[in-house]
Design an enzyme around this catalytic site. Structure first.
Site, PDB file in Angstrom:
ATOM      1  N   HIS A 100       0.831  -1.207   0.000  1.00 36.94           N
ATOM      2  CA  HIS A 100       0.000   0.000   0.000  1.00 36.94           C
ATOM      3  C   HIS A 100       0.867   1.260   0.000  1.00 36.94           C
ATOM      4  CE1 HIS A 100      -3.437   2.595   1.055  1.00 36.94           C
ATOM      5  NE2 HIS A 100      -2.557   3.233   1.816  1.00 36.94           N
ATOM      6  N   GLU A 101       1.906   1.272   0.833  1.00 40.96           N
ATOM      7  CA  GLU A 101       2.778   2.450   0.884  1.00 40.96           C
ATOM      8  C   GLU A 101       3.542   2.622  -0.424  1.00 40.96           C
ATOM      9  OE1 GLU A 101       2.201   4.495   3.079  1.00 40.96           O
ATOM     10  OE2 GLU A 101       1.071   3.168   4.394  1.00 40.96           O
ATOM     11  N   HIS A 104       1.584   4.448  -2.983  1.00 42.45           N
ATOM     12  CA  HIS A 104       1.707   5.910  -2.944  1.00 42.45           C
ATOM     13  C   HIS A 104       2.950   6.372  -3.716  1.00 42.45           C
ATOM     14  CE1 HIS A 104      -1.670   6.613  -0.388  1.00 42.45           C
ATOM     15  NE2 HIS A 104      -1.164   5.963   0.647  1.00 42.45           N
TER      16      HIS A 104
END
Length: 228
Positions: A100-101, A104
């Site tokens: 998920h990070e 980004h």
């Protein structure tokens, strides 16, 4: 009078309960799936590095950071920071959060519109969050509707930031799932459980947005009522 007071108390309780429930859901889901290893047995750090490399992103570093669930992407320093348990962990939770990070970081590399917009309004939103309540409180205490209105305007920027955060976070989670599958970090039978971690994490942002919007509407209605 009592009915109005009772309704206000219920509103405040709900306003406090929603974020608490969301945080509780995140923690319980994380705890459950941090005990289940992925079939690839890759650590969160390895997952992050692999997805970055597979997407041709070599200028972003992966670092360990202190705290629990303190994972984040720093666009200024081009660093994906993972909490120790996720940096070293080989669980579904560690893989999901790491991916998920990195999602980004991929958004940043691709100049994802909502992420750029969120970065652009952050200074104003941050200032608005700090000053709006003081202005609104002063407006209510001194019956100064101009102050109340200015406070509402500043609060609206903070609320806008919360709303823009939703598509940013959901998109990062969608990218995470696609990358975890395409890179072979998880298998098809692990998708459902991994997605539960991402969905639980998204609840915190939904809860924050709901609370922010509810408060903004409350003060707008208060201002409108004062004008009648």
């Amino acid at each position: 009078m009592l009915g109005g007071l009772g309704g206000y108390i219920i509103y405040i309780v709900l306003l406090m309960a929603i974020p608490i429930w969301a945080q509780s859901k995140v923690k319980s889901t994380y705890k459950k799936y941090s005990k289940k290893a992925t079939s690839s047995y890759m650590t969160g750090a390895e997952v992050a590095r692999k997805i970055l490399n597979d997407n041709g992103i070599y200028d972003v570093q992966v670092e360990e950071t202190r705290g629990t669930l303190s994972d984040h992407y720093d666009p200024r320093k081009k660093v994906v920071r993972l909490s120790s348990s996720n940096y070293h962990g080989q669980s579904m939770a560690s893989s999901a959060i790491a991916a998920h990070e990195v999602g980004h970081a991929i958004q940043d590399a691709e100049s994802y519109a909502f992420l750029r917009f969120r970065h652009a309004i952050f200074p104003l939103a941050s200032f608005g969050e700090k000053i709006s309540f003081l202005l609104i409180l002063a407006g209510i205490i001194f019956s100064a509707m101009n102050l109340l209105l200015i406070g509402i305007v500043f609060m609206s920027f903070a609320v806008l930031f919360q709303l823009v955060t939703l598509p940013v976070e959901f998109d990062a989670s969608n990218r995470a799932m696609a990358q975890l599958v395409s890179t072979g970090v998880i298998r098809n039978n692990e998708e459902r459980e991994t997605k539960k971690v991402l969905n639980a994490a998204a609840l915190t942002y939904v809860a924050a947005a709901l609370v922010a919007v509810a408060e903004l509407i409350r003060f707008i209605l208060m201002f409108v009522a004062s004008e009648d």
